[in-house]
Enzyme design. Structure first.
Site, mmCIF file in Angstrom:
data_model
loop_
_atom_site.group_PDB
_atom_site.id
_atom_site.type_symbol
_atom_site.label_atom_id
_atom_site.label_comp_id
_atom_site.label_asym_id
_atom_site.label_seq_id
_atom_site.Cartn_x
_atom_site.Cartn_y
_atom_site.Cartn_z
ATOM 1 N N ARG A 216 -5.690 4.323 -2.104
ATOM 2 C CA ARG A 216 -7.041 3.994 -2.648
ATOM 3 C C ARG A 216 -7.562 5.106 -3.677
ATOM 4 O O ARG A 216 -7.148 6.263 -3.665
ATOM 5 C CB ARG A 216 -7.952 3.801 -1.571
ATOM 6 C CG ARG A 216 -7.618 2.611 -0.542
ATOM 7 C CD ARG A 216 -8.762 2.362 0.645
ATOM 8 N NE ARG A 216 -8.118 1.449 1.590
ATOM 9 C CZ ARG A 216 -7.436 1.613 2.443
ATOM 10 N NH1 ARG A 216 -6.788 2.534 2.690
ATOM 11 N NH2 ARG A 216 -6.956 0.640 3.202
ATOM 12 N N LYS A 239 -10.797 5.406 4.500
ATOM 13 C CA LYS A 239 -11.273 4.321 5.091
ATOM 14 C C LYS A 239 -11.010 4.109 6.553
ATOM 15 O O LYS A 239 -11.650 3.584 7.222
ATOM 16 C CB LYS A 239 -10.727 2.908 4.055
ATOM 17 C CG LYS A 239 -11.347 1.715 4.576
ATOM 18 C CD LYS A 239 -10.961 0.507 3.840
ATOM 19 C CE LYS A 239 -11.585 -0.603 3.997
ATOM 20 N NZ LYS A 239 -11.171 -1.736 3.124
ATOM 21 N N HIS A 323 -7.854 -0.239 -8.560
ATOM 22 C CA HIS A 323 -7.844 -0.493 -7.290
ATOM 23 C C HIS A 323 -6.610 -1.496 -7.105
ATOM 24 O O HIS A 323 -5.489 -1.463 -6.130
ATOM 25 C CB HIS A 323 -8.702 -1.374 -6.011
ATOM 26 C CG HIS A 323 -8.274 -1.749 -4.749
ATOM 27 N ND1 HIS A 323 -8.250 -0.594 -4.062
ATOM 28 C CD2 HIS A 323 -7.813 -2.609 -4.285
ATOM 29 C CE1 HIS A 323 -8.159 -0.981 -2.732
ATOM 30 N NE2 HIS A 323 -7.847 -2.279 -2.875
ATOM 31 N N ARG A 326 -2.610 -0.403 -6.251
ATOM 32 C CA ARG A 326 -2.405 -0.598 -4.799
ATOM 33 C C ARG A 326 -1.417 -1.657 -4.309
ATOM 34 O O ARG A 326 -0.428 -1.532 -3.997
ATOM 35 C CB ARG A 326 -3.501 -0.506 -3.900
ATOM 36 C CG ARG A 326 -3.392 -0.229 -2.417
ATOM 37 C CD ARG A 326 -4.561 0.052 -1.743
ATOM 38 N NE ARG A 326 -4.681 0.119 -0.216
ATOM 39 C CZ ARG A 326 -4.043 0.723 0.761
ATOM 40 N NH1 ARG A 326 -3.516 1.906 -0.001
ATOM 41 N NH2 ARG A 326 -4.020 0.361 1.826
ATOM 42 N N HIS A 346 -1.207 0.226 6.354
ATOM 43 C CA HIS A 346 -1.635 -1.086 6.950
ATOM 44 C C HIS A 346 -1.068 -0.997 8.593
ATOM 45 O O HIS A 346 0.117 -0.543 8.739
ATOM 46 C CB HIS A 346 -1.112 -2.303 6.164
ATOM 47 C CG HIS A 346 -1.763 -2.617 4.908
ATOM 48 N ND1 HIS A 346 -1.346 -3.197 3.846
ATOM 49 C CD2 HIS A 346 -3.221 -2.181 4.457
ATOM 50 C CE1 HIS A 346 -2.100 -3.172 2.906
ATOM 51 N NE2 HIS A 346 -3.201 -2.290 3.145
ATOM 52 N N TYR A 355 -1.462 -7.903 -0.471
ATOM 53 C CA TYR A 355 -1.304 -6.877 -1.543
ATOM 54 C C TYR A 355 -0.099 -7.424 -2.214
ATOM 55 O O TYR A 355 0.028 -7.288 -3.598
ATOM 56 C CB TYR A 355 -1.243 -5.660 -0.777
ATOM 57 C CG TYR A 355 -2.672 -5.027 -0.893
ATOM 58 C CD1 TYR A 355 -2.963 -4.303 -1.908
ATOM 59 C CD2 TYR A 355 -3.281 -5.073 0.355
ATOM 60 C CE1 TYR A 355 -4.483 -3.688 -1.566
ATOM 61 C CE2 TYR A 355 -4.627 -4.648 0.573
ATOM 62 C CZ TYR A 355 -5.118 -3.858 -0.398
ATOM 63 O OH TYR A 355 -6.442 -3.135 -0.340
#
Length: 367
Positions: A216, A239, A323, A326, A346, A355
């Site tokens: 990120r 995050k 973003h 990503r 993830h 994604y």
């Protein structure tokens, strides 16, 4: 008529005391139901305390008012302003030890809730009030924000029930807003065109790191040179707090980029601990200082606009942001045989699949 037998999970509770387990938090809450009026009273999550209060209420028959007295509305306790509970909840939320960005975002949202509902008694905030608030937000095109606010409000009222401030959660029966993903995906060709228009050397390095590591924007801005050792770049995602060790030998053949070589290029004549840093003093930004997140987004947006103008492209109302690299990283690494789920950090393959969804941005070859 004999009373209906109690559920197996409630047989150890005195009469009129019930328990309910919240499916999201896993916390069990207790409620006492007045056998005469039918009113329910929240007793929090302390089982022993709830049992004591229920037994005391059951054995208070001698002092129980007559039916006529119960038909008259009882006097309500002193007003419990929602703004006062918000102040209590802030302390509860801060004790959870979440990431700084999450805390900052939550505090801003709590401020909005305080402005909207703060003057109301917490027990007077109805489902309709909340539904109207969230619905208006969704109609303004802020469905994602509406979902986030609903989730926060649900937790706010759950904690209020546990603390005895209210007896019900009016958010539970509201519907979450349907979010439609609008942002365009970034293709490899578009990445190359934006890269060619990147005027700042640090922006090129940031784009290279983004597409190589799949991290990120915040994590790329926070990367420091000491995080590279033993042949790996160590990343603790801001995050999720996921800890990654990315081999400096990882590369993308389609771009002829290797992580170790990109990190070396981040070093210049300016002494800095950050990989992405200013090479010279500009306004308040000193040479060697970390590049701010807003600056990264602003410069990337400018390069994207220049690329679109040069090529005569219409990127629509929601062009790909920084973003989106990503997602591009996930697709490029998967195409070269690497597991994008591990790279992106993830916990579930379902999130990685989101994604990898190209949303119609690229051609699909059919042999």
């Amino acid at each position: 008529m004999a009373p209906r037998p109690r559920n197996p999970g409630s047989r150890d509770l005195p009469a009129n005391l019930y328990k309910k387990k919240d499916s999201r938090s896993g916390i069990t809450y207790f409620t006492y139901r007045d056998p005469v009026s039918g009113r329910c009273f929240g007793l929090g999550k302390d089982k022993e305390q709830a049992i004591r209060e229920a037994m005391a209420a059951n054995f208070a028959d001698a002092a129980r008012p007559t039916l006529t007295e119960r038909l008259v509305e009882t006097k309500r306790p002193a007003t419990r302003l929602f703004s006062a509970w918000i102040e209590e909840y802030r302390g509860i939320y801060l004790e959870r030890g979440l990431a700084a960005n999450s805390v900052r975002t939550a505090l801003m949202r709590l401020k909005r809730l305080d402005a909207e509902f703060g003057a109301n008694d917490i027990r007077d905030i109805s489902t309709m009030m909340i539904a109207n608030y969230l619905g208006a937000m969704a109609k303004e095109g802020k469905a994602q924000m509406a979902r986030a606010m609903r989730s926060l409000m649900r937790d706010v009222f759950m904690e209020a029930m546990a603390a005895g401030w209210t007896n019900a959660n009016p958010v539970d029966v509201t519907r979450a807003a349907r979010v439609v993903i609008k942002r365009e995906r970034m293709t490899l060709d578009l990445w190359k065109e934006i890269y060619a228009e990147a005027k700042q050397p640090w922006l090129r390095r940031a784009m290279e790191l983004a597409v190589l590591t799949g991290q990120r924007r915040e994590d790329i801005a926070n990367m420091v040179f000491k995080d590279e050792h033993d042949g790996y770049l160590h990343v603790v995602q801001s995050k999720t707090k996921t800890r990654l060790r990315i081999s400096t030998g990882i590369r993308l053949e389609c771009l002829d980029l290797e992580l170790g070589a990109v990190i070396k290029q981040c070093r210049d004549r300016v002494v800095s601990q950050h990989l992405i840093h200013h090479a010279r003093t500009i306004s308040l930004a000193k040479a060697g200082s970390q590049v701010w997140l807003d600056t990264i987004s602003k410069e990337f947006s400018s390069a994207r606009k220049r690329a679109a103008a040069r090529l005569g492209l219409d990127l629509g109302k929601t062009p790909p942001t920084f973003h989106e690299m990503r997602s591009l990283a996930a697709r490029l690494h998967a195409a070269e045989g690497r597991d994008p789920q591990q790279l992106l950090g993830h916990r579930s393959a379902k999130m990685t699949d989101m994604y990898r969804d190209i949303r119609g941005a690229e051609w699909i070859d059919v042999a």
